[in-house]
Design an enzyme around this catalytic site. Sequence first.
Site, PDB file in Angstrom:
ATOM      1  N   ASP A  11      20.697  74.731 139.147  1.00  6.74           N
ATOM      2  CA  ASP A  11      19.244  74.649 139.006  1.00  6.74           C
ATOM      3  C   ASP A  11      18.918  73.233 138.538  1.00  6.74           C
ATOM      4  OD1 ASP A  11      16.636  74.671 138.032  1.00  6.74           O
ATOM      5  OD2 ASP A  11      16.841  76.644 137.109  1.00  6.74           O
ATOM      6  N   ILE A  12      18.100  72.539 139.286  1.00  8.09           N
ATOM      7  CA  ILE A  12      17.850  71.130 138.955  1.00  8.09           C
ATOM      8  C   ILE A  12      17.160  70.974 137.602  1.00  8.09           C
ATOM      9  CG2 ILE A  12      15.603  70.827 140.110  1.00  8.09           C
ATOM     10  CD1 ILE A  12      17.022  68.120 141.172  1.00  8.09           C
ATOM     11  N   GLY A  33       8.822  76.682 144.612  1.00  5.85           N
ATOM     12  CA  GLY A  33      10.167  76.098 144.710  1.00  5.85           C
ATOM     13  C   GLY A  33      10.519  75.209 143.525  1.00  5.85           C
ATOM     14  N   VAL A  34      11.164  74.099 143.821  1.00  8.12           N
ATOM     15  CA  VAL A  34      11.588  73.136 142.798  1.00  8.12           C
ATOM     16  C   VAL A  34      10.377  72.638 142.002  1.00  8.12           C
ATOM     17  CG1 VAL A  34      12.524  70.811 142.462  1.00  8.12           C
ATOM     18  CG2 VAL A  34      13.549  72.304 144.142  1.00  8.12           C
ATOM     19  N   ASP A  35       9.304  72.376 142.707  1.00  6.76           N
ATOM     20  CA  ASP A  35       8.083  71.843 142.102  1.00  6.76           C
ATOM     21  C   ASP A  35       7.584  72.796 141.003  1.00  6.76           C
ATOM     22  OD1 ASP A  35       5.964  70.098 141.842  1.00  6.76           O
ATOM     23  OD2 ASP A  35       4.941  70.710 143.689  1.00  6.76           O
ATOM     24  N   SER A 123      12.815  69.176 151.275  1.00  5.20           N
ATOM     25  CA  SER A 123      12.284  69.789 152.519  1.00  5.20           C
ATOM     26  C   SER A 123      13.059  71.024 152.987  1.00  5.20           C
ATOM     27  CB  SER A 123      12.200  68.785 153.681  1.00  5.20           C
ATOM     28  OG  SER A 123      11.165  67.842 153.453  1.00  5.20           O
ATOM     29  N   GLY A 125      13.477  73.955 151.706  1.00  4.78           N
ATOM     30  CA  GLY A 125      13.018  75.264 151.247  1.00  4.78           C
ATOM     31  C   GLY A 125      11.745  75.642 151.971  1.00  4.78           C
ATOM     32  N   ILE A 126      10.646  75.590 151.243  1.00  3.97           N
ATOM     33  CA  ILE A 126       9.342  75.967 151.787  1.00  3.97           C
ATOM     34  C   ILE A 126       9.002  75.129 153.023  1.00  3.97           C
ATOM     35  CG2 ILE A 126       6.852  75.920 151.235  1.00  3.97           C
ATOM     36  CD1 ILE A 126       7.823  76.676 148.280  1.00  3.97           C
ATOM     37  N   TYR A 127       9.443  73.890 153.099  1.00  2.87           N
ATOM     38  CA  TYR A 127       9.139  73.018 154.234  1.00  2.87           C
ATOM     39  C   TYR A 127      10.054  73.240 155.443  1.00  2.87           C
ATOM     40  CZ  TYR A 127       5.483  70.345 151.778  1.00  2.87           C
ATOM     41  OH  TYR A 127       4.323  69.960 151.142  1.00  2.87           O
TER      42      TYR A 127
HETATM   43  N1  AR6 Z   1      16.895  73.826 141.508  1.00  4.02           N
HETATM   44  C1  AR6 Z   1      17.477  73.275 142.598  1.00  4.02           C
HETATM   45  N2  AR6 Z   1      17.104  73.573 143.860  1.00  4.02           N
HETATM   46  C2  AR6 Z   1      16.097  74.458 144.017  1.00  4.02           C
HETATM   47  C3  AR6 Z   1      15.421  75.082 142.929  1.00  4.02           C
HETATM   48  C4  AR6 Z   1      15.862  74.734 141.626  1.00  4.02           C
HETATM   49  N3  AR6 Z   1      15.302  75.250 140.528  1.00  4.02           N
HETATM   50  N4  AR6 Z   1      14.467  75.911 143.439  1.00  4.02           N
HETATM   51  C5  AR6 Z   1      14.536  75.817 144.790  1.00  4.02           C
HETATM   52  N5  AR6 Z   1      15.529  74.957 145.143  1.00  4.02           N
HETATM   53  P1  AR6 Z   1      11.529  73.609 147.944  1.00  4.02           P
HETATM   54  P2  AR6 Z   1      10.472  71.758 149.988  1.00  4.02           P
HETATM   55  C6  AR6 Z   1      15.982  74.520 146.482  1.00  4.02           C
HETATM   56  O1  AR6 Z   1      10.860  74.754 148.604  1.00  4.02           O
HETATM   57  O2  AR6 Z   1      11.147  72.518 151.061  1.00  4.02           O
HETATM   58  C7  AR6 Z   1       6.517  73.360 146.899  1.00  4.02           C
HETATM   59  O3  AR6 Z   1       5.494  74.324 146.912  1.00  4.02           O
HETATM   60  C8  AR6 Z   1      15.557  75.321 147.672  1.00  4.02           C
HETATM   61  O4  AR6 Z   1      16.403  76.449 147.838  1.00  4.02           O
HETATM   62  O5  AR6 Z   1      11.467  73.501 146.477  1.00  4.02           O
HETATM   63  O6  AR6 Z   1      10.547  70.260 149.973  1.00  4.02           O
HETATM   64  C9  AR6 Z   1       5.951  71.945 146.885  1.00  4.02           C
HETATM   65  O7  AR6 Z   1       4.794  71.853 146.096  1.00  4.02           O
HETATM   66  C10 AR6 Z   1      15.737  74.293 148.772  1.00  4.02           C
HETATM   67  O8  AR6 Z   1      17.132  74.189 149.136  1.00  4.02           O
HETATM   68  O9  AR6 Z   1      10.942  72.194 148.502  1.00  4.02           O
HETATM   69  C11 AR6 Z   1       5.673  71.687 148.323  1.00  4.02           C
HETATM   70  O10 AR6 Z   1       4.446  72.261 148.719  1.00  4.02           O
HETATM   71  C12 AR6 Z   1      15.338  72.966 148.109  1.00  4.02           C
HETATM   72  O11 AR6 Z   1      15.438  73.224 146.718  1.00  4.02           O
HETATM   73  C13 AR6 Z   1       6.814  72.416 149.032  1.00  4.02           C
HETATM   74  O12 AR6 Z   1       7.208  73.452 148.136  1.00  4.02           O
HETATM   75  C14 AR6 Z   1      13.918  72.504 148.423  1.00  4.02           C
HETATM   76  O13 AR6 Z   1      13.050  73.631 148.444  1.00  4.02           O
HETATM   77  C15 AR6 Z   1       8.003  71.509 149.258  1.00  4.02           C
HETATM   78  O14 AR6 Z   1       8.956  72.194 150.018  1.00  4.02           O
END
Ligand code: AR6
Length: 171
Positions: A11-12, A33-35, A123, A125-127
């Site tokens: 977990d970051i 997600g991460v954000d 990118s 995850g949600i993207y």
């Molecule tokens: N620690 C590490 N990696 C994680 C964590 C965590 N706590 N949580 C998720 N991941 P994402 P994106 C992974 O969706 O695709 C947000 O709403 C996840 O499994 O966080 O760039 C923003 O505001 C995936 O492998 O980011 C934007 O609207 C990776 O992190 C949008 O999502 C990225 O997933 C950005 O989407």
Amino acid sequence: MVLQIELVQGDITAQEADAIVNAANSSLLGGGGVDGAIHRKGGPAILAACRSLRASHYGRGLATGQAVATTAGNLRARWVVHTVGPVWSGTEDRSELLRSCYATSLRVADELGAQTIAFPLISAGIYGWPVADAARQALTVLRASTPEHLVEARLVLFGAETYRIAAEQAG
Ligand code: AR6
């Protein structure tokens, strides 16, 4: 200096690093997600800093591929570097923008004097970016980078399957 690259599963928001990269969106006002995790764990100081950056510089939002730093609030880091990844497109090659997220985040952190930086898989995850290619793009930039201060870049993969796929790309 040649950058040492580490792949870890985790977990970051639990990482200790000078700079932690956030996979944000152009509003800089948080999301899922991460954000979401970074803002939850880092506390309100990060959102306050994002709001003030919006007011001063990014009234129209932070462009895709760009990066900007704020305080890291309660995280075990000095800075959060917010970057905006491209949404995956099945028809258009947006990989240059994805590589730009890594390159710009590295530059921002390096200019601040960070020695260690932790990245999520931007990118992927949600993207919707396919994990293997997202990891390939990340590794391409990290391997080519020659920062002044940074000595270690950590790619933090969420879950065993994502880690496995990314590690396969690392060879
Ligand atoms: N620690 C590490 N990696 C994680 C964590 C965590 N706590 N949580 C998720 N991941 P994402 P994106 C992974 O969706 O695709 C947000 O709403 C996840 O499994 O966080 O760039 C923003 O505001 C995936 O492998 O980011 C934007 O609207 C990776 O992190 C949008 O999502 C990225 O997933 C950005 O989407």
